[in-house]
Design an enzyme around this catalytic site. Structure first.
Site, PDB file in Angstrom:
ATOM      1  N   ARG A  37       0.858  -1.181   0.000  1.00 54.99           N
ATOM      2  CA  ARG A  37       0.000   0.000   0.000  1.00 54.99           C
ATOM      3  C   ARG A  37       0.894   1.230   0.000  1.00 54.99           C
ATOM      4  O   ARG A  37       2.106   1.094   0.107  1.00 54.99           O
ATOM      5  CB  ARG A  37      -1.013  -0.013   1.154  1.00 54.99           C
ATOM      6  CG  ARG A  37      -0.661  -0.661   2.449  1.00 54.99           C
ATOM      7  CD  ARG A  37       0.496  -0.067   3.190  1.00 54.99           C
ATOM      8  NE  ARG A  37       0.324   1.355   3.399  1.00 54.99           N
ATOM      9  CZ  ARG A  37       1.301   2.204   3.590  1.00 54.99           C
ATOM     10  NH1 ARG A  37       2.571   1.795   3.633  1.00 54.99           N
ATOM     11  NH2 ARG A  37       1.087   3.506   3.758  1.00 54.99           N
ATOM     12  N   ALA A  97       0.776   5.171  -2.117  1.00 54.68           N
ATOM     13  CA  ALA A  97       0.529   5.480  -3.533  1.00 54.68           C
ATOM     14  C   ALA A  97       1.655   5.030  -4.486  1.00 54.68           C
ATOM     15  O   ALA A  97       1.397   4.302  -5.441  1.00 54.68           O
ATOM     16  CB  ALA A  97       0.243   6.971  -3.664  1.00 54.68           C
ATOM     17  N   GLN A 140      -1.346   2.453  10.080  1.00 53.56           N
ATOM     18  CA  GLN A 140      -0.098   2.551   9.312  1.00 53.56           C
ATOM     19  C   GLN A 140       0.988   3.276  10.098  1.00 53.56           C
ATOM     20  O   GLN A 140       2.176   2.995   9.920  1.00 53.56           O
ATOM     21  CB  GLN A 140      -0.339   3.296   7.989  1.00 53.56           C
ATOM     22  CG  GLN A 140      -1.138   2.521   6.963  1.00 53.56           C
ATOM     23  CD  GLN A 140      -2.616   2.861   7.018  1.00 53.56           C
ATOM     24  OE1 GLN A 140      -3.145   3.218   8.071  1.00 53.56           O
ATOM     25  NE2 GLN A 140      -3.299   2.733   5.907  1.00 53.56           N
ATOM     26  N   ASP A 154      -1.888  10.830  -1.889  1.00 53.67           N
ATOM     27  CA  ASP A 154      -2.299   9.842  -2.901  1.00 53.67           C
ATOM     28  C   ASP A 154      -2.644  10.508  -4.212  1.00 53.67           C
ATOM     29  O   ASP A 154      -2.543   9.892  -5.273  1.00 53.67           O
ATOM     30  CB  ASP A 154      -3.485   9.030  -2.393  1.00 53.67           C
ATOM     31  CG  ASP A 154      -2.991   7.973  -1.430  1.00 53.67           C
ATOM     32  OD1 ASP A 154      -2.663   8.326  -0.285  1.00 53.67           O
ATOM     33  OD2 ASP A 154      -2.893   6.808  -1.857  1.00 53.67           O
ATOM     34  N   ASN A 189      -5.103  12.550   1.067  1.00 49.76           N
ATOM     35  CA  ASN A 189      -4.177  11.667   1.798  1.00 49.76           C
ATOM     36  C   ASN A 189      -5.004  10.883   2.822  1.00 49.76           C
ATOM     37  O   ASN A 189      -6.222  11.063   2.948  1.00 49.76           O
ATOM     38  CB  ASN A 189      -3.065  12.491   2.459  1.00 49.76           C
ATOM     39  CG  ASN A 189      -1.955  11.595   2.989  1.00 49.76           C
ATOM     40  OD1 ASN A 189      -1.448  10.729   2.283  1.00 49.76           O
ATOM     41  ND2 ASN A 189      -1.569  11.760   4.242  1.00 49.76           N
ATOM     42  N   LYS A 190      -4.350  10.031   3.549  1.00 51.09           N
ATOM     43  CA  LYS A 190      -5.007   9.137   4.508  1.00 51.09           C
ATOM     44  C   LYS A 190      -5.995   9.874   5.397  1.00 51.09           C
ATOM     45  O   LYS A 190      -5.722  10.986   5.857  1.00 51.09           O
ATOM     46  CB  LYS A 190      -3.916   8.452   5.345  1.00 51.09           C
ATOM     47  CG  LYS A 190      -4.391   7.484   6.394  1.00 51.09           C
ATOM     48  CD  LYS A 190      -5.357   6.440   5.872  1.00 51.09           C
ATOM     49  CE  LYS A 190      -4.861   5.711   4.650  1.00 51.09           C
ATOM     50  NZ  LYS A 190      -5.911   4.911   3.968  1.00 51.09           N
TER      51      LYS A 190
HETATM   52  O1  MRU Z   1      -4.322   3.299   2.459  1.00 50.59           O
HETATM   53  P1  MRU Z   1      -2.838   3.472   2.288  1.00 50.59           P
HETATM   54  O2  MRU Z   1      -2.028   2.874   3.375  1.00 50.59           O
HETATM   55  O3  MRU Z   1      -2.399   3.026   0.911  1.00 50.59           O
HETATM   56  O4  MRU Z   1      -2.646   5.053   2.343  1.00 50.59           O
HETATM   57  C1  MRU Z   1      -1.350   5.570   2.237  1.00 50.59           C
HETATM   58  C2  MRU Z   1      -1.275   7.034   2.407  1.00 50.59           C
HETATM   59  O5  MRU Z   1      -2.259   7.702   2.655  1.00 50.59           O
HETATM   60  C3  MRU Z   1       0.054   7.683   2.187  1.00 50.59           C
HETATM   61  O6  MRU Z   1       0.204   8.820   2.974  1.00 50.59           O
HETATM   62  C4  MRU Z   1       0.182   8.097   0.703  1.00 50.59           C
HETATM   63  O7  MRU Z   1      -0.111   7.020  -0.135  1.00 50.59           O
HETATM   64  C5  MRU Z   1       1.523   8.634   0.379  1.00 50.59           C
HETATM   65  S1  MRU Z   1       2.752   7.386   0.353  1.00 50.59           S
HETATM   66  C6  MRU Z   1       4.214   8.103  -0.115  1.00 50.59           C
END
Ligand code: MRU
Length: 347
Positions: free
Chosen positions: A46, A48, A196, A237, A247-248
Site C-alpha cells: 500500500r 501510492a 499505518q 495519494d 491523503n489518509k
Molecule cells: O491506504 P494506504 O495505506 O495506501 O494510504 C497511504 C497514504 O495515505 C500515504 O500517505 C500516501 O499514499 C503517500 S505514500 C508516499
C-alpha cells in the site's frame, strides 16, 4: 538505506507483506498478475507510489506469461490486466500513472517481436521502481532544507519506504535531515483504522534509528497546540492542480490544527502523485473500504456485534492549509494553480 517493499526477482514479483508488520517480516512471491491485484486490494502492499510499482510489475508479469501469436493479441491481454489493476484502489493516482506508462511502453514497441516486447515491459517496471527511489532521495534533499536541527516533525499514516520503492517521501525528508547531522524527533499518528503510523512508520523509522514516538490520532491537536511540534510532513495519494491534497483519512484534521497554531504543514509529493487533470480536490475519487476494518483491530472485534460503521479511507485537505508541496523537482508554494504545474511538468 531503508527497507524494501517490492522487487522483481526470478520472473516473479516479491513483496513484503505489510499486513503482518511489525510482528513478522515476510517476503512473499507472486507468480500471477491476479494475485498481485488482489495483494494491492488487500493492502499487502500500500502507499501510492508502491501501489503504482506493484501494478507495473503485475502488468509485466501477466504480459510475460502470455503466449501470444500477434501484437494485437498481446495488447488485448495487457488491456485486460490493466483493467484488473485499475479496479484495485481508486484514490492513488500513481496506479493510473503506472498503467499509462506501461501502455505507452507497449505502444512504442509495436512491430518488435513478442519476446522483445515482453522483455521491454519487465525492464520498464523495474525502471519505475529504480526511478522512484531516486525521486524520493531528491524529495528528501529539497525537504531537508525546511528542517532545522532539533525539530520535532509530526506525520500521519505511512509515507515511508514501505509506501514507495524505498526511502519514502515524507520519511525521505526525515532520513536526509538525519543524514545531514540534524537531530530530529518524529511524532507518528497511529492512523486508525489501519494503524499505518503505529505498525509501519514507527517500525521503519526505528529500523533506521530515527527517534520516533507513536501518538493516537486524537492527541495530534494537543501536541500541535502546546508547542511540541515544529512542522508536519505528510504524503499524498493524489494532489489536484489547485494544490488540494488527498491523503489518509485524518490528514485534514491535522492540517486544520496545524493551521490554527501557525505550524507549517508540508506535503511530500512525487510528481507521479500530482493529477493536473483535476482542477480541485472535490474531483478526487475517495475510496471507501469495508466497515469490518473499523470495528476490528486485526481479527479482534472492538465494537458490539453487528454494529454499523463507515470506513472512508482518505480525505482532502484544501490547498489553503498547505504551506508548501515538496516534489523531486523543487518546492511549490502558494498560489498552487500557478506554481504546481511548472514543478510537476519540470518546466
Ligand atoms: O491506504 P494506504 O495505506 O495506501 O494510504 C497511504 C497514504 O495515505 C500515504 O500517505 C500516501 O499514499 C503517500 S505514500 C508516499
Amino acid at each position: 538505506m531503508s527497507v524494501k517493499s517490492i522487487e522483481w526477482r526470478n520472473d516473479s514479483v516479491v513483496m513484503l507483506n505489510q499486513l503482518l508488520l511489525p510482528h513478522e517480516v515476510k517476503y512473499e512471491t507472486y507468480h500471477n498478475y491476479l494475485d498481485v491485484a488482489d495483494a494491492i486490494r488487500r493492502m499487502v502492499i500500500r502507499g501510492a507510489p508502491a501501489i503504482g510499482i506493484a501494478a507495473a510489475m503485475g502488468i509485466a508479469l501477466g504480459a510475460s506469461q502470455k503466449e501470444a501469436s500477434s501484437y494485437s493479441l498481446l495488447a488485448q491481454h495487457i488491456d485486460d490486466i490493466c483493467e484488473e489493476m485499475a479496479d484495485t484502489r481508486p484514490t492513488a493516482v500513481n496506479l493510473f500513472w503506472a498503467i499509462d506508462r506501461m501502455k505507452r511502453c507497449l505502444k512504442e514497441r509495436e512491430g518488435d517481436s513478442i519476446a522483445d516486447i515482453q522483455a521491454a515491459l519487465i525492464a520498464e517496471a523495474k525502471l519505475i521502481l529504480e526511478e522512484d527511489i531516486a525521486i524520493n532521495r531528491r524529495i528528501g534533499e529539497w525537504g531537508a532544507r525546511l528542517v532545522k536541527d532539533g525539530d520535532t516533525i509530526l506525520t500521519h499514516c505511512n509515507a515511508g519506504a514501505l509506501a514507495t520503492g524505498g526511502y519514502g517521501t515524507a520519511t525521505a525528508v526525515m532520513r536526509v535531515a538525519q543524514e545531514q547531522g540534524k537531530k530530529i524527533h518524529v511524532l507518528a499518528d497511529e492512523t486508525r483504522p489501519y494503524l499505518q503510523g503505529a505498525r509501519l512508520t514507527a517500525w521503519e523509522l526505528m529500523e533506521d534509528h530515527i527517534s520516533v514516538e507513536i501518538i493516537t490520532d486524537n492527541m495530534a491537536g494537543h501536541f500541535l497546540k502546546s508547542g511540541q511540534v515544529d512542522l508536519c510532513i505528510v504524503g499524498t495519494d493524489r494532489t489536484a492542480a489547485n494544490g488540494d491534497v488527498a491523503n489518509k483519512i485524518g490528514t485534514y484534521m491535522v492540517a486544520l490544527a496545524a493551521h490554527a497554531n501557525d505550524i507549517p504543514f508540508y506535503v511530500a509529493a512525487p510528481t507521479s502523485s500530482i493529477d493536473l487533470s483535476l482542477s480541485t480536490g472535490d474531483e478526487i475519487p475517495i475510496e471507501e473500504r469495508s466497515a469490518h476494518e473499523v470495528v476490528h483491530i486485526g481479527s479482534h472485534s472492538i465494537a458490539p456485534a453487528n454494529a454499523s460503521a463507515r470506513h472512508i479511507a482518505f480525505d482532502v485537505t484544501p490547498a489553503r492549509y498547505i504551506t508548501a508541496i515538496i516534489t523531486e523537482n523543487g518546492i511549490a508554494s502558494p498560489p498552487y494553480p500557478i506554481t504546481l504545474g511548472p514543478v510537476a511538468r519540470n518546466t
